[in-house]
Design a protein around this motif. Sequence first.
Motif, PDB file in Angstrom:
ATOM      1  N   ALA A 324      49.584  49.247  43.614  1.00  0.00           N
ATOM      2  CA  ALA A 324      48.832  48.348  43.514  1.00  0.00           C
ATOM      3  C   ALA A 324      48.135  47.556  42.620  1.00  0.00           C
ATOM      4  O   ALA A 324      47.751  45.951  42.605  1.00  0.00           O
ATOM      5  CB  ALA A 324      47.932  48.987  45.255  1.00  0.00           C
ATOM      6  N   GLU A 325      47.289  48.099  41.476  1.00  0.00           N
ATOM      7  CA  GLU A 325      46.790  47.349  41.315  1.00  0.00           C
ATOM      8  C   GLU A 325      48.615  46.073  40.630  1.00  0.00           C
ATOM      9  O   GLU A 325      47.392  45.536  39.714  1.00  0.00           O
ATOM     10  CB  GLU A 325      46.013  48.407  39.268  1.00  0.00           C
ATOM     11  CG  GLU A 325      45.842  47.810  38.525  1.00  0.00           C
ATOM     12  CD  GLU A 325      44.134  46.475  38.559  1.00  0.00           C
ATOM     13  OE1 GLU A 325      44.649  45.669  38.212  1.00  0.00           O
ATOM     14  OE2 GLU A 325      43.906  47.061  39.497  1.00  0.00           O
ATOM     15  N   THR A 326      49.633  47.051  40.214  1.00  0.00           N
ATOM     16  CA  THR A 326      50.003  46.120  39.126  1.00  0.00           C
ATOM     17  C   THR A 326      50.474  44.979  40.411  1.00  0.00           C
ATOM     18  O   THR A 326      50.259  43.775  39.345  1.00  0.00           O
ATOM     19  CB  THR A 326      51.303  47.009  39.344  1.00  0.00           C
ATOM     20  OG1 THR A 326      51.385  48.260  37.902  1.00  0.00           O
ATOM     21  CG2 THR A 326      52.964  46.095  38.349  1.00  0.00           C
ATOM     22  N   LEU A 327      50.500  44.683  41.614  1.00  0.00           N
ATOM     23  CA  LEU A 327      50.899  43.831  42.421  1.00  0.00           C
ATOM     24  C   LEU A 327      49.603  42.820  42.451  1.00  0.00           C
ATOM     25  O   LEU A 327      50.027  41.428  42.444  1.00  0.00           O
ATOM     26  CB  LEU A 327      51.384  44.775  43.844  1.00  0.00           C
ATOM     27  CG  LEU A 327      52.013  45.418  44.218  1.00  0.00           C
ATOM     28  CD1 LEU A 327      52.687  45.407  46.054  1.00  0.00           C
ATOM     29  CD2 LEU A 327      53.082  45.249  43.279  1.00  0.00           C
ATOM     30  N   TRP A 328      48.400  43.553  42.246  1.00  0.00           N
ATOM     31  CA  TRP A 328      47.776  42.448  42.706  1.00  0.00           C
ATOM     32  C   TRP A 328      46.853  41.930  41.417  1.00  0.00           C
ATOM     33  O   TRP A 328      46.921  40.464  41.041  1.00  0.00           O
ATOM     34  CB  TRP A 328      46.387  43.678  42.413  1.00  0.00           C
ATOM     35  CG  TRP A 328      45.754  43.166  43.938  1.00  0.00           C
ATOM     36  CD1 TRP A 328      45.167  44.808  44.620  1.00  0.00           C
ATOM     37  CD2 TRP A 328      45.373  42.420  44.682  1.00  0.00           C
ATOM     38  NE1 TRP A 328      44.815  43.999  45.364  1.00  0.00           N
ATOM     39  CE2 TRP A 328      44.622  42.783  45.974  1.00  0.00           C
ATOM     40  CE3 TRP A 328      45.298  40.977  44.546  1.00  0.00           C
ATOM     41  CZ2 TRP A 328      43.986  42.167  47.085  1.00  0.00           C
ATOM     42  CZ3 TRP A 328      44.378  40.165  45.345  1.00  0.00           C
ATOM     43  CH2 TRP A 328      44.215  41.044  46.786  1.00  0.00           C
ATOM     44  N   ALA A 329      47.740  42.190  39.636  1.00  0.00           N
ATOM     45  CA  ALA A 329      47.841  41.486  38.456  1.00  0.00           C
ATOM     46  C   ALA A 329      48.068  40.476  38.712  1.00  0.00           C
ATOM     47  O   ALA A 329      47.455  39.736  37.994  1.00  0.00           O
ATOM     48  CB  ALA A 329      48.818  42.180  37.133  1.00  0.00           C
ATOM     49  N   CYS A 330      49.000  40.182  39.567  1.00  0.00           N
ATOM     50  CA  CYS A 330      49.025  38.458  39.327  1.00  0.00           C
ATOM     51  C   CYS A 330      48.407  38.019  40.107  1.00  0.00           C
ATOM     52  O   CYS A 330      48.086  36.997  38.761  1.00  0.00           O
ATOM     53  CB  CYS A 330      51.260  38.089  40.497  1.00  0.00           C
ATOM     54  SG  CYS A 330      50.870  36.597  39.963  1.00  0.00           S
ATOM     55  N   ARG A 331      48.095  37.846  40.742  1.00  0.00           N
ATOM     56  CA  ARG A 331      46.713  37.244  41.049  1.00  0.00           C
ATOM     57  C   ARG A 331      45.361  37.411  40.145  1.00  0.00           C
ATOM     58  O   ARG A 331      44.701  35.934  39.814  1.00  0.00           O
ATOM     59  CB  ARG A 331      45.978  37.356  42.427  1.00  0.00           C
ATOM     60  CG  ARG A 331      44.857  37.270  43.001  1.00  0.00           C
ATOM     61  CD  ARG A 331      44.759  35.645  43.581  1.00  0.00           C
ATOM     62  NE  ARG A 331      43.471  35.067  43.957  1.00  0.00           N
ATOM     63  CZ  ARG A 331      42.968  34.505  43.149  1.00  0.00           C
ATOM     64  NH1 ARG A 331      42.560  34.377  42.054  1.00  0.00           N
ATOM     65  NH2 ARG A 331      41.616  34.411  43.227  1.00  0.00           N
ATOM     66  N   LYS A 332      44.809  38.776  39.929  1.00  0.00           N
ATOM     67  CA  LYS A 332      44.223  38.911  38.361  1.00  0.00           C
ATOM     68  C   LYS A 332      44.397  37.923  37.716  1.00  0.00           C
ATOM     69  O   LYS A 332      43.324  37.454  36.660  1.00  0.00           O
ATOM     70  CB  LYS A 332      43.691  39.841  37.937  1.00  0.00           C
ATOM     71  CG  LYS A 332      42.876  40.577  39.826  1.00  0.00           C
ATOM     72  CD  LYS A 332      42.659  42.041  39.467  1.00  0.00           C
ATOM     73  CE  LYS A 332      42.593  42.940  40.384  1.00  0.00           C
ATOM     74  NZ  LYS A 332      42.194  44.702  40.247  1.00  0.00           N
ATOM     75  N   ALA A 333      45.574  37.594  37.355  1.00  0.00           N
ATOM     76  CA  ALA A 333      46.086  37.348  35.594  1.00  0.00           C
ATOM     77  C   ALA A 333      45.514  35.127  35.694  1.00  0.00           C
ATOM     78  O   ALA A 333      45.848  34.456  34.764  1.00  0.00           O
ATOM     79  CB  ALA A 333      47.037  37.575  35.049  1.00  0.00           C
ATOM     80  N   LEU A 334      45.329  35.144  37.209  1.00  0.00           N
ATOM     81  CA  LEU A 334      45.334  32.980  37.267  1.00  0.00           C
ATOM     82  C   LEU A 334      44.819  33.078  36.636  1.00  0.00           C
ATOM     83  O   LEU A 334      45.130  31.706  36.096  1.00  0.00           O
ATOM     84  CB  LEU A 334      45.640  33.148  39.378  1.00  0.00           C
ATOM     85  CG  LEU A 334      45.956  31.620  38.993  1.00  0.00           C
ATOM     86  CD1 LEU A 334      46.580  31.568  38.397  1.00  0.00           C
ATOM     87  CD2 LEU A 334      45.685  31.511  40.469  1.00  0.00           C
ATOM     88  N   SER A 335      43.126  33.182  36.845  1.00  0.00           N
ATOM     89  CA  SER A 335      42.179  32.443  36.731  1.00  0.00           C
ATOM     90  C   SER A 335      42.113  32.730  34.930  1.00  0.00           C
ATOM     91  O   SER A 335      41.780  31.381  34.515  1.00  0.00           O
ATOM     92  CB  SER A 335      40.442  33.671  37.173  1.00  0.00           C
ATOM     93  OG  SER A 335      40.413  33.090  38.190  1.00  0.00           O
TER      94      SER A 335
END
Length: 472
Positions: A324-335
């Motif tokens: 799940a953390e891997t899948l969320w990583a794209c969103r977290k890397a955006l900012s």
Amino acid sequence: MSCSTPGPEPLPAAFVAALRGLLGEAALLTDPADCLTYGYDNSRRLTLPQAVAFAQNHEQVQAVVRLCHQYRVPLTARGRGTNTTGASVPLAGGLVLSLERMDRILEVSPGDRLLRCEAGALNGAVQAAAGRHGLFWAPDPTSAAFSTVGGNLACGAGGPRAVKYGTARDAVLGLKAVTGEGRTLTTGAYTSKSVVGYDLSRLLIGSEGTLAIITEATLKLLPRPSQTRLLRAAYADVTAAAEAVARIMGQPAIPSALEFLDGEAVRLAEEYRPTGVPAGTGALLLIEADGEAETLPATVRAIEAAASGAGLVELRSAGSAEEAETLWACRKALSPSLRKLAPKKVNEDVAVPVTQLPALIAGVQALSRAHGLPIVCFGHAGNGNIHVNLLANPDDPAQMGRIEACLAALFRLVLSLRGTLSGEHGVGIDKRDYVGWEVDADTLEQMRAVKQLFDPLGILNPGKALPTATGI
């Protein structure tokens, strides 16, 4: 020596002396170097206050407001300054009243599902206290670890979980506050049902400290689900993703978070930190579902069925917390990716009805082409709250000329889709002059009358939330 700016008159010596006598030397700043930190927020605007005071309790807030009312000193209350619209910048100078030292959690009642705290308590501290009882508070802005409850309430914060659990207005039972005359207001009740009197709690939430200063809040807590499941859906283009959002929200199984990234957002995030998103993805949805072991699988199946359809490239489900953390990583890397690309980007948090998302995204793409500006869209698609990021340099006059025209066109587009100019960031300074585009003249007149009633001298956070004229 007192802090000063070219505009405001010096603070009356008697006023400063009374503040010092009330709060003590350690709770009053008057040196410009000390005051500077309290002159800006996350909007990157700066206006130097003439003094900064730190209150320890409701009674001190009330006394400070009464002094400001007596001496007609502009007063801007603030928490930790995470606001992005300039709502906590002291435009008129005067006094900044920081509530950061009022950070106590006063009561937790699991049986009543409530938590009572001072306005300076951090959102993260509230979540930790509630979590010890298997509960949580719904608002979860990105700044939760640093932002205060008072600030969350002042701007009407939401976050990803708002799609299922609501925003700040839905998560409060009652408030304690101080009006511009120094009167104490006690709103709401300790029960989830109450229809006695007018609902002043919802009026104060989102008013950005222009009507009263919130000093204490009784928060409505919710039971924390025992399980969550994260899905990541990649689509060929933004139209397919936006249509999938409408399908997901049009069936009974409500996700606890539904985040959208357009193709450019995905590309930038993947450049910053590769996370395995399929090459050529035109848009991405991050879909979180929560619930109990007995019911969650059926919820996930229903969401997967709604997410499937024309344009779906890949649908992945996280089988563990690590995945799940891997899948969320794209969103977290955006900012951080956007900050690196455009440190002074213009970020608007417009919202439209979910069924209008395809039209909004298509309209934004057209505006990007028409104005020659890169625009990146991401945000809380489940309630139509999209962060539209215009990537230009405000220090370049030519680019800023295009920014202003593009913003105006964006706001016209949003309103034509029955949307709103701000979903969760508030109005502050940024959108103040556009409020008249969304709120009709008669309604705006009544809002100004409410402001006059709560703050007859206009000392509370002047220059924010409402336009002084009918608009621009």
